[in-house]
Design a protein around this motif. Structure first.
Motif, mmCIF file in Angstrom:
data_model
loop_
_atom_site.group_PDB
_atom_site.id
_atom_site.type_symbol
_atom_site.label_atom_id
_atom_site.label_comp_id
_atom_site.label_asym_id
_atom_site.label_seq_id
_atom_site.Cartn_x
_atom_site.Cartn_y
_atom_site.Cartn_z
ATOM 1 N N THR A 56 0.795 -1.072 -0.009
ATOM 2 C CA THR A 56 -0.062 0.113 -0.125
ATOM 3 C C THR A 56 0.776 1.162 -0.080
ATOM 4 O O THR A 56 1.700 1.374 0.945
ATOM 5 C CB THR A 56 -0.941 -0.038 1.196
ATOM 6 O OG1 THR A 56 -1.733 -1.290 1.252
ATOM 7 C CG2 THR A 56 -1.930 1.173 1.172
ATOM 8 N N ILE A 57 0.706 2.028 -1.074
ATOM 9 C CA ILE A 57 1.360 3.313 -1.163
ATOM 10 C C ILE A 57 0.665 4.507 -1.278
ATOM 11 O O ILE A 57 -0.268 4.532 -2.038
ATOM 12 C CB ILE A 57 2.391 3.127 -2.503
ATOM 13 C CG1 ILE A 57 3.311 1.909 -2.296
ATOM 14 C CG2 ILE A 57 3.249 4.515 -2.438
ATOM 15 C CD1 ILE A 57 4.332 1.837 -3.283
ATOM 16 N N GLY A 58 0.615 5.550 -0.285
ATOM 17 C CA GLY A 58 0.031 6.617 -0.233
ATOM 18 C C GLY A 58 0.804 7.573 -0.970
ATOM 19 O O GLY A 58 2.028 7.566 -0.658
ATOM 20 N N ILE A 59 0.271 8.407 -1.695
ATOM 21 C CA ILE A 59 0.991 9.638 -2.166
ATOM 22 C C ILE A 59 0.077 10.824 -2.115
ATOM 23 O O ILE A 59 -0.865 10.966 -2.599
ATOM 24 C CB ILE A 59 1.553 9.326 -3.530
ATOM 25 C CG1 ILE A 59 2.539 10.516 -4.073
ATOM 26 C CG2 ILE A 59 0.419 9.240 -4.802
ATOM 27 C CD1 ILE A 59 3.613 10.090 -5.238
ATOM 28 N N ALA A 60 0.740 12.000 -1.306
ATOM 29 C CA ALA A 60 -0.051 13.165 -1.138
ATOM 30 C C ALA A 60 0.694 14.331 -1.717
ATOM 31 O O ALA A 60 2.030 14.533 -1.708
ATOM 32 C CB ALA A 60 -0.161 13.592 0.177
ATOM 33 N N VAL A 86 -0.763 13.720 -8.363
ATOM 34 C CA VAL A 86 -0.950 12.064 -7.583
ATOM 35 C C VAL A 86 -1.295 11.199 -8.623
ATOM 36 O O VAL A 86 -1.591 10.084 -8.434
ATOM 37 C CB VAL A 86 -1.698 12.287 -6.249
ATOM 38 C CG1 VAL A 86 -0.995 13.081 -5.262
ATOM 39 C CG2 VAL A 86 -3.018 13.449 -6.546
ATOM 40 N N GLU A 87 -2.292 11.932 -9.340
ATOM 41 C CA GLU A 87 -3.190 10.905 -10.588
ATOM 42 C C GLU A 87 -2.146 10.329 -11.576
ATOM 43 O O GLU A 87 -1.890 9.129 -11.698
ATOM 44 C CB GLU A 87 -4.185 11.579 -11.168
ATOM 45 C CG GLU A 87 -5.449 11.667 -10.298
ATOM 46 C CD GLU A 87 -6.493 12.338 -11.291
ATOM 47 O OE1 GLU A 87 -6.489 12.603 -12.350
ATOM 48 O OE2 GLU A 87 -7.481 12.382 -10.660
ATOM 49 N N SER A 88 -0.918 11.197 -11.969
ATOM 50 C CA SER A 88 -0.051 10.650 -12.819
ATOM 51 C C SER A 88 0.719 9.611 -12.110
ATOM 52 O O SER A 88 1.022 8.536 -12.817
ATOM 53 C CB SER A 88 0.755 11.939 -13.214
ATOM 54 O OG SER A 88 1.963 11.736 -13.878
ATOM 55 N N ALA A 89 1.250 10.046 -11.040
ATOM 56 C CA ALA A 89 2.275 9.199 -10.279
ATOM 57 C C ALA A 89 1.128 8.016 -10.078
ATOM 58 O O ALA A 89 2.011 6.583 -9.985
ATOM 59 C CB ALA A 89 2.566 9.725 -8.675
ATOM 60 N N ALA A 90 0.062 7.841 -9.545
ATOM 61 C CA ALA A 90 -0.625 6.506 -9.095
ATOM 62 C C ALA A 90 -0.731 5.808 -10.466
ATOM 63 O O ALA A 90 -0.571 4.401 -10.399
ATOM 64 C CB ALA A 90 -2.051 6.788 -8.833
ATOM 65 N N VAL A 102 -2.757 1.696 -4.528
ATOM 66 C CA VAL A 102 -2.167 3.005 -4.510
ATOM 67 C C VAL A 102 -3.329 4.131 -3.950
ATOM 68 O O VAL A 102 -4.190 4.048 -4.557
ATOM 69 C CB VAL A 102 -1.647 3.925 -5.780
ATOM 70 C CG1 VAL A 102 -0.994 5.260 -5.739
ATOM 71 C CG2 VAL A 102 -0.367 2.714 -6.354
ATOM 72 N N ASN A 103 -2.968 4.853 -3.003
ATOM 73 C CA ASN A 103 -4.059 5.760 -2.350
ATOM 74 C C ASN A 103 -3.195 7.140 -2.862
ATOM 75 O O ASN A 103 -2.548 7.886 -2.123
ATOM 76 C CB ASN A 103 -4.145 5.646 -1.030
ATOM 77 C CG ASN A 103 -4.621 4.306 -0.649
ATOM 78 O OD1 ASN A 103 -5.309 3.891 -1.423
ATOM 79 N ND2 ASN A 103 -4.056 3.799 0.542
ATOM 80 N N PRO A 104 -4.220 8.059 -3.804
ATOM 81 C CA PRO A 104 -3.687 9.471 -4.010
ATOM 82 C C PRO A 104 -4.564 10.186 -3.217
ATOM 83 O O PRO A 104 -5.482 10.031 -3.041
ATOM 84 C CB PRO A 104 -3.854 9.218 -5.581
ATOM 85 C CG PRO A 104 -4.792 8.309 -5.970
ATOM 86 C CD PRO A 104 -5.123 7.176 -4.772
ATOM 87 N N TYR A 105 -3.790 11.205 -2.549
ATOM 88 C CA TYR A 105 -4.229 12.192 -1.771
ATOM 89 C C TYR A 105 -4.052 13.696 -2.417
ATOM 90 O O TYR A 105 -2.758 14.054 -2.410
ATOM 91 C CB TYR A 105 -4.020 12.377 -0.428
ATOM 92 C CG TYR A 105 -3.766 11.033 0.307
ATOM 93 C CD1 TYR A 105 -5.129 10.441 0.994
ATOM 94 C CD2 TYR A 105 -3.005 9.987 0.539
ATOM 95 C CE1 TYR A 105 -5.299 9.315 1.519
ATOM 96 C CE2 TYR A 105 -2.838 8.750 1.136
ATOM 97 C CZ TYR A 105 -4.316 8.529 1.532
ATOM 98 O OH TYR A 105 -4.284 7.249 2.228
#
Lengths: 271, 68
Positions: A56-60, A86-90, A102-105
């Protein structure tokens, strides 16, 4: 949880390592890492943690991809210009490894949202570009007892340390307060070599992997600096977690999170 | 006397203060540098009075704010 044949092949180079093995790979798949900042440092961290199978990877981040980002923010491409980072990275992380959730914030951190953001994660990566955020992340992680990889880069230099709250010194043990605005040049003002984000961010990813698997020794209690012009690493041993630290000592004077940036004052004016 | 700065040996004047060393070494952002001597942080207020001794190990720790 048994590995699928595909996973055995995908992670074979990890599983063969005696420090990782099948056990360590399972720990990675069960691991949860939050990356704050989807930019220069956050890009390599996100790429390597996704590839490593961190479950699980969150990215803010609340920014969109800009042309001036692409010189170093290697998780985004020219086709992503204008998209939420965050969308591009996810999307890139999911494409690298479908095992990863992936949890984008789509938000910038502040004193009111950071505790909620970090609470479900095992390890936090500071990939931000300003002192207000770096101090906020440090303080929140100390208060919530969340291990943290702090890093900074500018020009041809970078540095990082790993903070284990209650055990090793924190960012505020080294630097008591943020410098006044504009006192220290930022990457925007001073420039930064793109590969420096790669070097330091990759080291942060390595720390997250070591933390999750228990491999080796963490960079806690030391600040590692890297001078890319001299091609020299230097490890500065830090004094023990200070009795005098305002946030991580046993009798802290800072017990509430602080928003150092101006928006707080502006918000107050509006009330 | 001989001290080490960032792990490198260097000959400096006897009884040099930290503040004098900061100037001599042309330390960047001298107002915001953190200084450690023999793995102990030195309070900024003591930069003028803290005299270095032969064999001291000095480290300068700099703010680095970039990353995104």
């Amino acid at each position: 949880m048994a590995f699928t044949n595909e996973q055995l092949e995908r992670y074979s180079r990890h599983i063969i390592l005696k420090e990782i093995g099948a056990k360590g790979q399972k720990k990675l798949l069960n691991g949860k890492v939050l990356i704050i900042g989807a930019g220069g440092l956050g890009s390599p961290v996100a790429l390597y943690l996704a590839a490593a199978g961190v479950g699980t990877i969150g990215i803010a981040d609340a920014d969109v991809v800009d042309l001036s980002n692409l010189q170093r923010q290697v998780i985004h491409t020219t086709a992503d210009l204008g998209r939420k980072k965050v969308e591009s990275a996810a999307e890139t992380m999911r494409a690298i490894n479908p095992d990863v959730t992936v949890n984008p914030y789509y938000q910038f951190i502040n004193s009111s949202n950071i505790m909620e953001l970090i609470k479900d994660y095992d390890f936090i990566i500071d990939g931000t570009d300003n002192f207000a955020a770096k101090f906020l992340i440090n303080d929140a992680c100390v208060m919530a007892k969340k291990p943290l990889s702090h890093a900074g880069i500018v020009r041809f230099a970078g540095q990082l340390t790993t903070v284990i709250p209650g055990v090793s010194p924190c960012y505020r043990c080294i630097f008591k307060n943020p410098p006044p605005k504009d006192a220290i040049p930022t990457c925007k003002e001073a420039g930064v070599i793109g590969a420096m984000a790669g070097v330091i961010g990759t080291l942060q990813a390595l720390e997250a992997i070591k933390f999750l698997t228990g491999a080796g020794e963490l960079l806690s209690g030391s600040l590692l600096t890297f001078d890319g012009l001299e091609m020299a690493f230097h490890k500065i041993k830090l004094p023990p977690r200070g009795a005098g630290c305002a946030v991580c000592s046993d009798n802290p004077t800072i017990t509430k999170l602080i928003d150092y940036d101006q928006p707080v004052c502006e918000l107050k004016k509006k009330d | 006397m001989k001290i080490t700065i960032a792990g490198e040996s260097k000959e400096v004047a006897d009884n040099l203060t930290i503040q004098e060393l900061i100037v001599e070494e042309k330390v960047e952002s001298p107002l915001y540098v953190t200084v450690a001597v023999n793995e102990e942080f030195i309070e900024r207020a003591a930069f003028d009075s803290h005299r270095l001794k032969d064999g001291d190990a000095v480290e300068f720790l700099y703010f680095m704010g970039g990353g995104r």
